[in-house]
Design an enzyme around this catalytic site. Sequence first.
Site, PDB file in Angstrom:
ATOM      1  N   SER A 123     -38.810  -5.653  -3.579  1.00  0.00           N
ATOM      2  CA  SER A 123     -40.004  -5.027  -4.142  1.00  0.00           C
ATOM      3  C   SER A 123     -39.739  -3.610  -4.624  1.00  0.00           C
ATOM      4  CB  SER A 123     -41.130  -5.007  -3.100  1.00  0.00           C
ATOM      5  OG  SER A 123     -40.744  -4.283  -1.946  1.00  0.00           O
ATOM      6  N   SER A 144     -16.169  -4.099   3.187  1.00  0.00           N
ATOM      7  CA  SER A 144     -15.939  -3.256   4.366  1.00  0.00           C
ATOM      8  C   SER A 144     -17.104  -3.275   5.350  1.00  0.00           C
ATOM      9  CB  SER A 144     -15.631  -1.821   3.936  1.00  0.00           C
ATOM     10  OG  SER A 144     -14.376  -1.748   3.302  1.00  0.00           O
ATOM     11  N   LYS A 173      -9.683   8.953  -3.291  1.00  0.00           N
ATOM     12  CA  LYS A 173      -8.594   9.035  -2.319  1.00  0.00           C
ATOM     13  C   LYS A 173      -7.812  10.345  -2.400  1.00  0.00           C
ATOM     14  CE  LYS A 173      -8.061   4.071  -1.653  1.00  0.00           C
ATOM     15  NZ  LYS A 173      -7.140   2.916  -1.563  1.00  0.00           N
ATOM     16  N   ASP A 230      -3.406   2.525   3.945  1.00  0.00           N
ATOM     17  CA  ASP A 230      -3.157   1.567   2.872  1.00  0.00           C
ATOM     18  C   ASP A 230      -1.705   1.096   2.862  1.00  0.00           C
ATOM     19  OD1 ASP A 230      -5.663   1.322   1.682  1.00  0.00           O
ATOM     20  OD2 ASP A 230      -5.353   3.045   0.368  1.00  0.00           O
ATOM     21  N   GLY A 271      -4.710   6.829  -5.895  1.00  0.00           N
ATOM     22  CA  GLY A 271      -4.526   6.916  -4.456  1.00  0.00           C
ATOM     23  C   GLY A 271      -3.815   5.717  -3.867  1.00  0.00           C
TER      24      GLY A 271
END
Length: 531
Positions: free
Chosen positions: A236, A274, A319, A356, A386
Amino acid sequence: MGAATLTAAESSPPVTSEEGFTDGTLICTSVTAETVDAAISEINEAADLGATIVELRIDFLKDIDLSHPAPTLTSLLKACEAANVPALVTFRPAWEGGQYTGTEPERLAALKCAAAVGAQFIDVEHLAAKAFFASEGQVPPNTKVILSHHDYKETPSDTLLEAEVQEMFDAGADIAKIATTALRIEDSARMLALPGKSSGPVIALAMGEKGLPSRLLAPKFGGFLTFGALSPSKASAPGQPTVSELCQLYRLQCQSAATQVYGIVGNPVSHSRSPALHNAALAAAGLDAVYVPLLVDELSPFLHAFPSFSGFSVTVPHKLAALECAEEADPVAARIGAANTLVRQPGGGLRAFNTDWSAAISAVEAALGGGSALKGKRVIVVGAGGAGRALAFGAVERGAKVLVCNRTKEKADALAEALGSMAEAVEYADVAAGKVAGDVLMNSTSIGMHPAEEETPVSAEALSGYAVVFDAVYTPLQTRLLKEAGEKGCVTVSGLEMFVGQAAEQFGLFTGKTAPLGLMRQATLDSMHAA
């Protein structure tokens, strides 16, 4: 209080049973059906999904007789009573974003009627408050009046917001509601802070994706109520999550002022899985914590606006900025020159990490046969942002010769120079066409990510000869790059491996606990299949 000093409410939301309110932040679903029968069906569905109040949007009903609305309103309220959820009756006019285009006396009379037949709450626009209270009929003491205001253009200054809330209480509101449009995520911080500045109960919500934190964290900051839609198609207001997401993914019923907040910082960020894997892990660990998506334009202003948040996963394009904004950095992150993790330290500052590289490199080494499989290999890294920096750094650390390419050659040159003698910058066009190749191809860019699944960073013809092709993209799992690499006989490694691996390391940094790796992987897959 400015956005830079946003903290959790000192106590539970300002609602007490003595005043006739329900303790805790309510989870509200708007019933927007066009018929009474369909509305009753939506009431039951909302209750089953976990809503603790329903908003009856009378302006959507087409089968209500406004000359005699009591029978229809009574039927709807009885349905709410049977479903064990209180009712909030709203009759929104077109001039405040609703559907009703009739006369004001008729509309206000219907709201008075709703109160008379037992509605626990009614919503009246602030601009109509004077006319409403002056109109015929009294509001029973067991019906609470919400005075509301909607700004579909922006989020006004703190001074104006606070003044409007006070004006609402002065005008007779039991509860004040302000819904604004978030142009920046910092607007969410200002709206979250609003209930803590008032002596009475406040609903403060920011519309749009950048306003999502104001909806997901309302209990932590003392909001009286937040909204969740029955489904994405029935939202809404712009940026409204579903009631299922509020109850199951973000566990709003469990939030309190003490709840720790983590989140994924990026732009875009709506595609990220995530929240699914981190919230599943936090819940399994029994932690009083929640993890939310954060659509951020500029990292530094965002970090100043949310100083009480405990930690962040950082994705494109922040990053490099994450490392610059941190007060201190893990030596590995400092060497890479990019961070994908920020963790709040006891003194309030942020420490940067990079998870990473190890997750991706481990997955590629496993695909090559394990051990020090990258040593002496020729690795092509596509992208010098990054993620590219992390992958290139990891490959060099494992003894590989790294060739970096980027659409902007200067970035590739800078990264190769930073990596030293084991790295070299090459032309992106040469890699894409197959003129430059190697043993391993690692794509660190977002090329091929949903919704642009038809794109690929390297042509199919250029993939022949690679032993392993890795793609950091994990939505979709099978990108065009990986599909074509598999057809060429390459071993392929999905971005899911890097995604789950780096998140597991983040979980450890956030909480000090061992990550439930299998649970996180399954939560990610479930989230992708449900999308």
